[in-house]
Design a protein around this motif. Sequence first.
Motif, short mmCIF file in Angstrom:
data_model
loop_
_atom_site.label_atom_id
_atom_site.label_comp_id
_atom_site.label_asym_id
_atom_site.label_seq_id
_atom_site.Cartn_x
_atom_site.Cartn_y
_atom_site.Cartn_z
N TYR A 143 55.71 6.78 -31.01
CA TYR A 143 54.60 6.76 -30.05
C TYR A 143 55.07 7.08 -28.63
CZ TYR A 143 52.16 4.53 -33.87
OH TYR A 143 51.61 4.27 -35.09
N ARG B 204 55.81 10.81 -28.45
CA ARG B 204 54.60 11.61 -28.52
C ARG B 204 53.78 11.52 -27.22
NH1 ARG B 204 51.18 9.75 -33.33
NH2 ARG B 204 50.08 8.52 -31.80
N GLU B 205 53.57 10.31 -26.77
CA GLU B 205 52.74 10.13 -25.58
C GLU B 205 53.44 10.67 -24.34
OE1 GLU B 205 49.76 9.50 -26.02
OE2 GLU B 205 49.96 8.84 -28.10
N ARG C 201 62.25 16.03 -33.61
CA ARG C 201 61.23 15.60 -34.56
C ARG C 201 60.05 16.57 -34.53
NH1 ARG C 201 62.38 10.14 -35.49
NH2 ARG C 201 64.56 9.90 -34.95
N ARG C 202 59.41 16.67 -35.66
CA ARG C 202 58.27 17.56 -35.79
C ARG C 202 57.07 17.04 -35.00
NH1 ARG C 202 57.74 21.45 -39.94
NH2 ARG C 202 55.73 22.45 -39.64
N THR D 261 53.24 16.53 -34.43
CA THR D 261 52.10 16.46 -35.36
C THR D 261 50.95 17.33 -34.87
OG1 THR D 261 51.12 14.61 -34.21
CG2 THR D 261 52.68 14.06 -35.94
N MET D 262 50.01 17.59 -35.77
CA MET D 262 48.86 18.40 -35.38
C MET D 262 48.02 17.66 -34.34
SD MET D 262 45.81 20.10 -37.52
CE MET D 262 46.67 20.76 -38.91
N TRP D 263 47.95 16.36 -34.48
CA TRP D 263 47.19 15.55 -33.52
C TRP D 263 47.74 15.76 -32.11
CZ3 TRP D 263 47.83 11.62 -29.99
CH2 TRP D 263 46.68 10.96 -29.61
N ILE E 166 46.90 19.17 -30.77
CA ILE E 166 45.50 19.25 -30.32
C ILE E 166 45.36 18.61 -28.93
CG2 ILE E 166 43.18 18.33 -30.78
CD1 ILE E 166 43.77 18.75 -33.78
N ARG E 167 46.02 17.48 -28.74
CA ARG E 167 45.94 16.78 -27.46
C ARG E 167 46.57 17.61 -26.33
NH1 ARG E 167 43.13 12.86 -25.85
NH2 ARG E 167 44.70 11.40 -25.14
N ARG F 128 48.79 28.22 -31.64
CA ARG F 128 47.45 27.69 -31.39
C ARG F 128 47.04 27.90 -29.94
NH1 ARG F 128 48.84 23.23 -35.54
NH2 ARG F 128 47.48 23.88 -37.24
N LEU F 129 48.00 27.76 -29.03
CA LEU F 129 47.70 27.98 -27.61
C LEU F 129 47.31 29.44 -27.39
CD1 LEU F 129 50.44 25.85 -25.82
CD2 LEU F 129 47.98 25.65 -25.49
N ARG G 7 54.15 25.68 -43.21
CA ARG G 7 52.99 25.36 -42.36
C ARG G 7 52.84 26.37 -41.22
NH1 ARG G 7 53.22 18.82 -41.63
NH2 ARG G 7 55.22 18.83 -42.66
#
Lengths: 135, 286, 477
Positions: free
Chosen positions: B151, B154-155, B177-178, B180-182, B185-186, B220-221, B245
Amino acid sequence: MKMPAENSYLSRLNQDSGIRMKRKLIISDRLIASILRRRLKWAPGAVDIVQHVHEVEAKVNRHPYDFIITDAHVQGTRSADHLQYLRAQCPTAKIIVLDHDRGSLRESSETLSLHRVALPMTLDQISDLINTIGQ
Amino acid sequence: MTLTLLKVLIGIVCVLIISLWALMLIARALRYRDDRRHVEIRSLLGELLGSIATADVSNRQAQVQELRSLTSGVKGRRYLIDQLRLVQDYFSLPHLSSELLDRLGIDSALVASLHQKGNMHRARAVVNLYETDSLIPEDMLDKYIAHDHIYLRRESQIALIKQRGWAALPHLSASTRRMTMWQQIRIIEKLTTYFPVAQKDLLLEAWNQGDESLRMLCARLADSFDLLPEMHGMLLEGAFSDDKRLSDLCVTLLRNLDGNLQPESMPISIYSAHPNYINISKRLAL
Amino acid sequence: MKWADQIIDILSGLFLGYGILLALIYLVLSILATLAVRAHQRRSYYVSASDVQGSAYLPSVSLVAPAYNEGLSIVTNVRSLLAQQYPSYQLVVVNDGSSDDTMSQLITAYDLVADAYVRDDSEPSIETAPVRAIYRSTNPMYTHLTVIDKVNGGRADAINCGINAASTTLILCTDADCILEQDAVQRMVVPYLLAGDRELIACGAGIGIANDAIVEKGILRDLRFPKAWIARVQIVEYMRSFLLGRMAWSQVDGLMLVSGAMGLYPRSRLMEVGGLDRTTVGEDLELCIRLRAHMERLGVRYDVVYIPETLCFTEAPSTLSVYMTQRDRWARGLWETMRKHRYLLFNSRYGRMGWLLYPYWLIFELAAPIVEALGLVFLVYLTATARINVPHALYLMLLVYLLGCLFSTYAIALYTFKYQRYTRWSEVLRLLAVAYLESMYSHPFMLYGEMRGYVKKIAGVKSQWGNMSRKGFGSGT
């Protein structure tokens, strides 16, 4: 359901004096509704605030609202159903939909003659917009 | 002996059941107390935000003080921040909320939490700081973006993007570390909201770091900022990646280009030696 | 008669050992469940489904809902399934050769017209019973609805047909008689979005009981406490099973079952394993085990995740006979699945599945009713031959009963604290009362149903679903 005192007073006033006061409804989270009410300088007695679909139905069935501000999505119903219901119950009311642009509400807003407000925007912008629509 | 043991065990189980009943009662009472406090916080917050214009918090000292006392604990603070985040969903009030947070002492409490021992506390502080538009010391973010704690890492990466924008993109590869899709998106949401002008060179720099999940974010960007037609070479490289992926995403995005891209402009032949060449060419319908 | 005493001593020891082991396992599972619920709550702080709601990159989802003779509630239920707040989803309802008016009701209510059905032979597909027609709605409000009318082939076959028709990244298997929370898809997708190094292959969520609930326009308006006692018992059973059992197993990466009523899977993986098994009535358990085994063989790291929130409501059996039929079917499904995957037992190629999970399911899930039934026979024999120590036996029975009450109380406490349902004191008290009477009221029937299922398997009776009559949900006034 027991009506709040101010609403009973307003209803009596409307019936007795023949003067119809403008009645407003805000359907949103209570904090958001209270910020909006204060910012728009609406007296507490002239505005009903509800947030769940049960409360919406209870209110809308009893009072002929002139002005409604509503979240696009209300807990316990679908956006499209909710907006259709409001328009059917209050055919002459000005209805403002607070939309986070998360659903495709553009079409239904136009079909039902609703004013769609895309959020977020500043408090001043939103109050100006609501005042303009309300005039 | 056995009978005594059975009686003792029965006694223990009975005590445990009664304790659970008591816990239910206590939890109920605590929830009632919290609910009442929440009503007070919401009422004060509604009053403050509804009646004052930007930077007018100073005229409402009494209410600010009352709110400060209600939100001095962790729970109260958390609730207030949640409510402010809800308000920000509707209304833009960055200066007002940061000033309010400053006067309530929440900013300083959150920054102090960044130095706490627990990674969970730090991660929460990072989220709350960036969600309330407060600044996080950059040296801390640099330290945390490759942290082991999921966390916190990520944050901090999202916070870094929120603070530095496109310039932070290549730095995200610091973590092994990979992503995540979440999280992707953020990050896309933060860039489109706060840094709407795309910076192609930084996007390419991030792509060239070679990290698969960062490449997925870049793809995605490129899609979000309508850069796909000019960056199809990058996507083609991704389509032939060994990472399933990334490959799937790039193939999908290339296929979405449809009429915007002609087969002859696609330098696919340079991958003819790739073991999946035929399969991917078929999927790309080239 | 010394040898007889010795045998009795050994058997007593075995039964006692089994009971102690089971109680210890439940204790460990309760602790693990608490940790899992805590971890889930922490995660929820960082991951709010609404944060990513507007994103264009959310994976597309197909809700596949098989329907068989659901004429009583199909229109309401499809409306519920259509009420999802998710930007990219399609609903595929598969009418599995219903003999009632299910299909005609759907056609009328949703303005359906038959679409030209062209099977794309270049795309891989799962073998199913023949499709009669595919319908789409002419009403612009229902553009995301597809109805497939096919020849009857069973639930698994119908879902496979829906998987073939779907073109999305994820498949959410549910039932046409389920009422979903409006944000169910949105929340189910979150674990998929959070998957990093490990691929998510299945995600389940809590199932609730909605007997006597008020459903309006497809949305659950009032979750009332069921009138039938047997339905109330199942509320407690579900709380215990979903919150304590599945949460605990998901905490240690050991979840082997994702409910058929609410299971999310990547379509690509479903296609790889050939969809659901049509030959078993326990297709949800079988699919989860097969998917796990498939990933173990591929050597790809994976996750099976469980969400503790109740996102799906279903009508539980409201009579004892239907309840027994359901347990009979579950028992047969378990038997068939364990038999089919017996190669897993102590097979080191499948890691913890071979050494821990499969043996656990074999010994403590499949064998539990058998051990219980044998235990009862043994008890009767001891009583009849006056070989029983009455005070010991009574205290032991009381202890076992109280342990059951303890775990149920814990599940109820955890559920009502955390998940804001049945929070009124009257409801909590009724739930506790049901939990404390359950072992005397419904448990014997459950045991009978399960044993009946096993006997059918041993006798080689062909597996069928059995009659699951439903009343349908109430509508608001």
